[in-house]
Enzyme design. Structure first.
Site, PDB file in Angstrom:
ATOM      1  N   ASN A 105       0.820  -1.217   0.000  1.00  0.00           N
ATOM      2  CA  ASN A 105       0.000   0.000   0.000  1.00  0.00           C
ATOM      3  C   ASN A 105       0.852   1.265   0.000  1.00  0.00           C
ATOM      4  OD1 ASN A 105       1.062  -0.011   2.556  1.00  0.00           O
ATOM      5  ND2 ASN A 105      -0.892   0.027   3.644  1.00  0.00           N
ATOM      6  N   HIS A 107       3.328   1.917   2.207  1.00  0.00           N
ATOM      7  CA  HIS A 107       3.855   2.364   3.507  1.00  0.00           C
ATOM      8  C   HIS A 107       5.371   2.250   3.559  1.00  0.00           C
ATOM      9  CE1 HIS A 107       3.330  -1.887   5.534  1.00  0.00           C
ATOM     10  NE2 HIS A 107       4.564  -1.755   5.080  1.00  0.00           N
TER      11      HIS A 107
HETATM   12  C1  F6R Z   1       9.809  -3.487   8.152  1.00  0.00           C
HETATM   13  C2  F6R Z   1       8.958  -2.365   7.721  1.00  0.00           C
HETATM   14  C3  F6R Z   1       7.958  -2.526   6.634  1.00  0.00           C
HETATM   15  C4  F6R Z   1       8.409  -3.440   5.500  1.00  0.00           C
HETATM   16  C5  F6R Z   1       7.325  -3.542   4.432  1.00  0.00           C
HETATM   17  C6  F6R Z   1       7.686  -4.557   3.356  1.00  0.00           C
HETATM   18  O1  F6R Z   1      10.696  -3.104   9.165  1.00  0.00           O
HETATM   19  O2  F6R Z   1       9.041  -1.306   8.271  1.00  0.00           O
HETATM   20  O3  F6R Z   1       7.632  -1.256   6.115  1.00  0.00           O
HETATM   21  O4  F6R Z   1       9.586  -2.944   4.931  1.00  0.00           O
HETATM   22  O5  F6R Z   1       6.115  -3.938   5.022  1.00  0.00           O
HETATM   23  O6  F6R Z   1       7.733  -5.832   3.920  1.00  0.00           O
HETATM   24  P1  F6R Z   1       8.329  -7.069   3.123  1.00  0.00           P
HETATM   25  O7  F6R Z   1       9.764  -6.780   2.890  1.00  0.00           O
HETATM   26  O8  F6R Z   1       8.122  -8.256   4.033  1.00  0.00           O
HETATM   27  O9  F6R Z   1       7.551  -7.150   1.855  1.00  0.00           O
END
Ligand code: F6R
Length: 218
Positions: A105, A107
């Site tokens: 999304n 973030h």
């Molecule tokens: C992790 C964090 C999150 C992840 C994001 C992507 O410390 O802050 O913003 O970077 O959710 O997660 P993955 O890499 O599991 O797709």
């Protein structure tokens, strides 16, 4: 440095461990913070970011224990803890290199799409999208924590250098929007990176989606 968890940085951490084991990297002078931690998980909970960092990186390299900080999702006074964490980053001289993944999304850390975003480290509610995405790590979606302590978008933007990574086809829409739409919006938090002077975006083929290579290299 400020470090991320999740799937995306796993390959990078493997490379850092390898470099350390081969004597090509030394972390004894490194100080680390982490982007975020779930509220309500103890350090030894297998899905806590404390546990992740220990298992995937820290136990294999030589960052001194006293040089590592991760938000404490079990702190009695979470608001005060978040304020102290921000102050500790400031007192450390800020972040030199900040690693980021990105949510489907948009973030960054746990700064979820919203009308307004927090400048500094804060306690936040996870969005329904994020709870769903992260439920893959838990036995059941009801076990996914609903809140987290996360650094703010200002904490991120004050880093001297940002390295943002995205892997896998699920991230292709986000990467395409980030690179192709010259718009900055709190509803798409990763778009704030467009305003930072020193960002490197690293994506794999799947996350690149349909964007032509020649459009990317500039
Ligand atoms: C992790 C964090 C999150 C992840 C994001 C992507 O410390 O802050 O913003 O970077 O959710 O997660 P993955 O890499 O599991 O797709």
């Amino acid at each position: 440095m400020c470090l991320a968890t999740g799937n995306t940085p796993l390959g990078l951490y493997e490379e850092l461990v390898k470099a350390y084991q081969e004597g090509k990297a030394d972390f004894s002078q490194v100080r680390t913070f982490n982007l975020d931690e779930y509220v309500g998980l103890t350090e030894d909970h297998e899905q806590s970011y404390h546990y992740y960092m220990e298992e995937k990186l820290f136990k294999h390299i030589n960052v001194p224990k006293e040089n590592r900080q991760i938000p404490d999702g079990m702190a009695e006074d979470l608001e005060q803890h978040a304020a102290d964490y921000e102050q500790d980053i400031y007192a450390a001289g800020g972040i030199d290199i900040l690693l980021l993944g990105v949510g489907v999304n948009g973030h960054i850390a746990f700064n979820e799409p919203a009308k307004e975003l927090s400048d500094i480290t804060h306690v936040t509610d996870l969005s329904a999208d994020t709870i769903k995405a992260n439920s893959r790590f838990f036995a059941d979606i009801t076990e996914v924590p609903r809140r987290a302590v996360s650094i703010g978008v200002g904490t991120i933007m004050r880093a001297k250098r940002i390295v943002m990574m995205a892997t896998g086809a699920s991230k292709a829409p986000v990467v395409e929007k980030l690179l192709n739409e010259p718009v900055i919006s709190c509803e798409f938090p990763v778009s704030l990176l467009r305003a930072h002077r020193n960002v490197t975006v690293i994506v794999d083929k799947e996350a690149l989606g349909k964007i032509p290579q020649e459009n990317i290299e500039q």
